[in-house]
Design an enzyme around this catalytic site. Structure first.
Site, PDB file in Angstrom:
ATOM      1  N   HIS A 113       2.163  14.108   4.273  1.00 57.33           N
ATOM      2  CA  HIS A 113       0.839  14.351   4.841  1.00 57.33           C
ATOM      3  C   HIS A 113      -0.189  13.618   3.995  1.00 57.33           C
ATOM      4  O   HIS A 113      -0.035  13.536   2.775  1.00 57.33           O
ATOM      5  CB  HIS A 113       0.526  15.854   4.843  1.00 57.33           C
ATOM      6  CG  HIS A 113      -0.599  16.215   5.751  1.00 57.33           C
ATOM      7  ND1 HIS A 113      -1.917  16.094   5.377  1.00 57.33           N
ATOM      8  CD2 HIS A 113      -0.597  16.653   7.036  1.00 57.33           C
ATOM      9  CE1 HIS A 113      -2.677  16.482   6.393  1.00 57.33           C
ATOM     10  NE2 HIS A 113      -1.912  16.816   7.407  1.00 57.33           N
ATOM     11  N   ASP A 125       4.449  19.531  12.189  1.00 59.84           N
ATOM     12  CA  ASP A 125       5.303  19.013  13.267  1.00 59.84           C
ATOM     13  C   ASP A 125       6.773  19.330  13.041  1.00 59.84           C
ATOM     14  O   ASP A 125       7.554  19.359  13.999  1.00 59.84           O
ATOM     15  CB  ASP A 125       5.102  17.490  13.394  1.00 59.84           C
ATOM     16  CG  ASP A 125       3.695  17.180  13.892  1.00 59.84           C
ATOM     17  OD1 ASP A 125       3.074  16.247  13.361  1.00 59.84           O
ATOM     18  OD2 ASP A 125       3.206  17.904  14.785  1.00 59.84           O
TER      19      ASP A 125
HETATM   20  C1  SDX Z   1      -0.215  15.143  11.602  1.00 58.03           C
HETATM   21  O1  SDX Z   1      -4.298  14.316   8.996  1.00 58.03           O
HETATM   22  C2  SDX Z   1      -3.958  15.410   9.570  1.00 58.03           C
HETATM   23  O2  SDX Z   1      -4.486  16.478   9.335  1.00 58.03           O
HETATM   24  C3  SDX Z   1      -2.872  15.271  10.618  1.00 58.03           C
HETATM   25  C4  SDX Z   1      -2.262  16.556  11.136  1.00 58.03           C
HETATM   26  C5  SDX Z   1      -3.263  17.340  11.949  1.00 58.03           C
HETATM   27  O3  SDX Z   1      -3.114  18.570  12.034  1.00 58.03           O
HETATM   28  O4  SDX Z   1      -4.112  16.698  12.600  1.00 58.03           O
HETATM   29  O5  SDX Z   1      -1.816  17.349  10.054  1.00 58.03           O
HETATM   30  C6  SDX Z   1      -1.083  16.263  12.076  1.00 58.03           C
HETATM   31  O6  SDX Z   1      -0.425  14.038  11.995  1.00 58.03           O
HETATM   32  C7  SDX Z   1       0.838  15.424  10.576  1.00 58.03           C
HETATM   33  C8  SDX Z   1       1.617  14.150  10.162  1.00 58.03           C
HETATM   34  C9  SDX Z   1       2.697  13.846  11.215  1.00 58.03           C
HETATM   35  N1  SDX Z   1       3.356  12.551  10.876  1.00 58.03           N
HETATM   36  C10 SDX Z   1       4.619  12.501  10.456  1.00 58.03           C
HETATM   37  O7  SDX Z   1       5.320  13.481  10.227  1.00 58.03           O
HETATM   38  C11 SDX Z   1       5.155  11.087  10.286  1.00 58.03           C
HETATM   39  C12 SDX Z   1       5.883  10.956   8.952  1.00 58.03           C
HETATM   40  N2  SDX Z   1       4.924  11.053   7.843  1.00 58.03           N
HETATM   41  C13 SDX Z   1       4.469   9.829   7.241  1.00 58.03           C
HETATM   42  O8  SDX Z   1       4.399   8.751   8.106  1.00 58.03           O
HETATM   43  C14 SDX Z   1       3.299  10.022   6.279  1.00 58.03           C
HETATM   44  O9  SDX Z   1       3.616  11.077   5.470  1.00 58.03           O
HETATM   45  C15 SDX Z   1       1.912  10.227   6.838  1.00 58.03           C
HETATM   46  C16 SDX Z   1       1.545   9.152   7.789  1.00 58.03           C
HETATM   47  C17 SDX Z   1       1.770  11.554   7.494  1.00 58.03           C
HETATM   48  C18 SDX Z   1       0.959  10.182   5.660  1.00 58.03           C
HETATM   49  O10 SDX Z   1       0.929   8.880   5.270  1.00 58.03           O
HETATM   50  P1  SDX Z   1       0.301   8.439   3.904  1.00 58.03           P
HETATM   51  O11 SDX Z   1      -0.850   9.270   3.511  1.00 58.03           O
HETATM   52  O12 SDX Z   1       0.083   6.965   3.995  1.00 58.03           O
HETATM   53  O13 SDX Z   1       1.502   8.805   2.974  1.00 58.03           O
HETATM   54  P2  SDX Z   1       1.513   8.626   1.428  1.00 58.03           P
HETATM   55  O14 SDX Z   1       0.434   7.678   0.992  1.00 58.03           O
HETATM   56  O15 SDX Z   1       1.548   9.993   0.843  1.00 58.03           O
HETATM   57  O16 SDX Z   1       2.907   7.905   1.215  1.00 58.03           O
HETATM   58  C19 SDX Z   1       3.285   7.671  -0.121  1.00 58.03           C
HETATM   59  C20 SDX Z   1       4.643   7.061  -0.030  1.00 58.03           C
HETATM   60  C21 SDX Z   1       4.648   5.851   0.894  1.00 58.03           C
HETATM   61  O17 SDX Z   1       5.538   4.939   0.355  1.00 58.03           O
HETATM   62  P3  SDX Z   1       5.069   3.390   0.352  1.00 58.03           P
HETATM   63  O18 SDX Z   1       5.068   3.009   1.852  1.00 58.03           O
HETATM   64  O19 SDX Z   1       3.646   3.372  -0.233  1.00 58.03           O
HETATM   65  O20 SDX Z   1       6.095   2.688  -0.454  1.00 58.03           O
HETATM   66  O21 SDX Z   1       5.596   7.994   0.512  1.00 58.03           O
HETATM   67  C22 SDX Z   1       6.186   7.406   1.669  1.00 58.03           C
HETATM   68  C23 SDX Z   1       5.248   6.323   2.167  1.00 58.03           C
HETATM   69  O22 SDX Z   1       5.991   5.325   2.845  1.00 58.03           O
HETATM   70  N3  SDX Z   1       6.262   8.427   2.691  1.00 58.03           N
HETATM   71  C24 SDX Z   1       7.343   8.637   3.416  1.00 58.03           C
HETATM   72  C25 SDX Z   1       6.982   9.668   4.284  1.00 58.03           C
HETATM   73  N4  SDX Z   1       5.721  10.045   4.045  1.00 58.03           N
HETATM   74  C26 SDX Z   1       5.279   9.258   3.057  1.00 58.03           C
HETATM   75  N5  SDX Z   1       8.568   8.063   3.416  1.00 58.03           N
HETATM   76  C27 SDX Z   1       9.458   8.539   4.318  1.00 58.03           C
HETATM   77  N6  SDX Z   1       9.183   9.533   5.188  1.00 58.03           N
HETATM   78  C28 SDX Z   1       7.966  10.119   5.196  1.00 58.03           C
HETATM   79  N7  SDX Z   1       7.715  11.084   6.049  1.00 58.03           N
END
Ligand code: SDX
Length: 375
Positions: free
Chosen positions: A257, A308
């Site tokens: 998140h 989710d």
């Molecule tokens: C919602 O914002 C909100 O409030 C949204 C929400 C709401 O109620 O409206 O809460 C609803 O959208 C929840 C999120 C649903 N999405 C997912 O579950 C998709 C999977 N999650 C990721 O794509 C990611 O965690 C995000 C998009 C949610 C957050 O992205 P960030 O802020 O860019 O993540 P980060 O900076 O903390 O990531 C740090 C690292 C990254 O590695 P690098 O790419 O920099 O090398 O951790 C990795 C990310 O790739 N990472 C993951 C991951 N989440 C972060 N790697 C694998 N799987 C994951 N789920």
């Protein structure tokens, strides 16, 4: 124009992009000062929607009036239902919802004279009808009419499945709607505020928000969660699947998140309802698979479930088609989006950030006759 260097935060990560009195994530999620954990425990979605749209929890009399408004608002013009039936059946449910919510605006009598609160209440009543009608059209089933004595949660389940839910099923859906309703400046809500800040209309802002929510990094994740769990198949396969997922550098949907780095508190609330429904439906094996994935994600990647992750299992246990999961998110979040549209309208300043230019400069213009084609 000032030339001092400006700080730049990719994805606006951590940037305060506005002020709101609607909700805060700091110190535990609150809607207008009420802890969401308490609202999920003791309130209904209708009470929460009233809180979000009118800024206060309703009295019994105000709640009865609000529920009557939602029942009356759940009339969707036949022209929109008939138009929806012309959309090819393979079209994604979120794309159909984006189109039909836009179409609703054309049948809203006196749009310029209708308040945003009234428009919001209408959409709250109409969106469940659109979701269920489209699903039943696609399944070749008769489109049902909402039951005036059922709650929003119960009507959603009835209109989609054709069966009235048990009290446990209705409460589980109700809690999911409360938890999905509002979440500060998430991507789709911020989208709605940007559109509103140009003094555009509520339907345009909601349609834009639906487009933003569809993305798998945002609301679209809940559908991907179930598809990943079905790909895993069983608890015995979970460890091998997880190793492959990490090796292939795939995203684990339903985890991570932008704001919550130690876990999304909403996910833990909904997990209890998952277990109750899984036991009721004899699907505890899926819960065991989920437990293994949660442990591996936490211990090896420092990743925690977001809302989710349990909502996908909950909707699956409620017998709902996976293509409906993100539309159900819309049926709830439209209350939060409209609260922010109303607030932005009341304290508006055009939202227009700056960009850091990283392109070429100082190129010489060549007449058309002298330009060569790209390689
Ligand atoms: C919602 O914002 C909100 O409030 C949204 C929400 C709401 O109620 O409206 O809460 C609803 O959208 C929840 C999120 C649903 N999405 C997912 O579950 C998709 C999977 N999650 C990721 O794509 C990611 O965690 C995000 C998009 C949610 C957050 O992205 P960030 O802020 O860019 O993540 P980060 O900076 O903390 O990531 C740090 C690292 C990254 O590695 P690098 O790419 O920099 O090398 O951790 C990795 C990310 O790739 N990472 C993951 C991951 N989440 C972060 N790697 C694998 N799987 C994951 N789920």
């Amino acid at each position: 124009m000032s030339q001092e260097p400006r700080p730049y935060y990719p994805g606006l990560d951590g940037v305060l992009a506005g002020e709101t009195a609607i909700s805060t994530i700091e110190g535990g999620l609150q809607y207008y000062g009420y802890a969401v954990r308490d609202l999920a425990e003791d309130a209904t979605f209708e009470e929460v929607a009233h809180l979000l749209l009118r800024g206060r929890l309703p009295s019994e009399e105000e709640l009865a009036d609000f529920e009557a408004i939602l029942v009356e608002a759940s009339m969707v013009p036949d022209e929109v239902i008939n138009f929806m039936s012309t959309i090819p059946l393979h079209v994604n449910e979120m794309d159909v919802l984006r189109t039909t919510v836009s179409a609703l605006a054309h049948w809203d009598e006196d749009p310029s004279g209708t308040s945003n609160v009234t428009k919001a209440e209408r959409l709250l009543g109409q969106i469940p009808i659109l979701i269920a009608a489209r699903y039943r059209q696609r399944m070749g089933l008769r489109v049902l009419q909402p039951q005036p004595d059922l709650s929003v949660a119960a009507n959603l389940l009835y209109l989609i499945t054709g069966d009235e839910p048990s009290p446990t099923q209705e409460r589980a859906m109700d809690v999911s709607l409360i938890l999905y309703a509002e979440h500060e400046f998430n991507a789709s809500t911020f989208t709605a505020r940007v559109v509103t800040s140009t003094l555009s209309d509520l339907h345009s802002a909601v349609v834009a928000a639906i487009g933003a929510l569809k993305g798998p990094l945002h609301g679209g994740a809940n559908e991907q969660v179930l598809r990943q769990l079905q790909e895993i198949g069983s608890p015995n396969n979970a460890e091998a699947w997880f190793r492959d997922m990490v090796g292939d550098k795939r995203r684990l949907m339903g985890f991570g998140h932008r704001v919550y780095k130690e876990g999304d508190p909403r996910a833990y609330v909904l997990k209890d309802y998952c277990v109750r429904l899984a036991e009721e439906r004899g699907q505890m094996e899926l819960e065991r698979t989920a437990e293994i994935i949660e442990r591996l994600a936490r211990d090896t990647k420092g990743l925690y479930p977001n809302l989710d992750w349990p909502s996908a299992r909950l909707y699956h246990y409620l017998g709902l088609d996976v293509d409906l999961f993100t539309p159900l998110f819309v049926a709830s979040r439209v209350s939060g989006w409209c609260a922010h549209i109303i607030e932005q309208s009341q304290h508006n300043r055009l939202i227009r950030p700056r960009a850091r230019y990283i392109g070429q400069t100082g190129l010489t213009f060549e007449p058309l006759s002298e330009r060569e084609s790209a390689e």
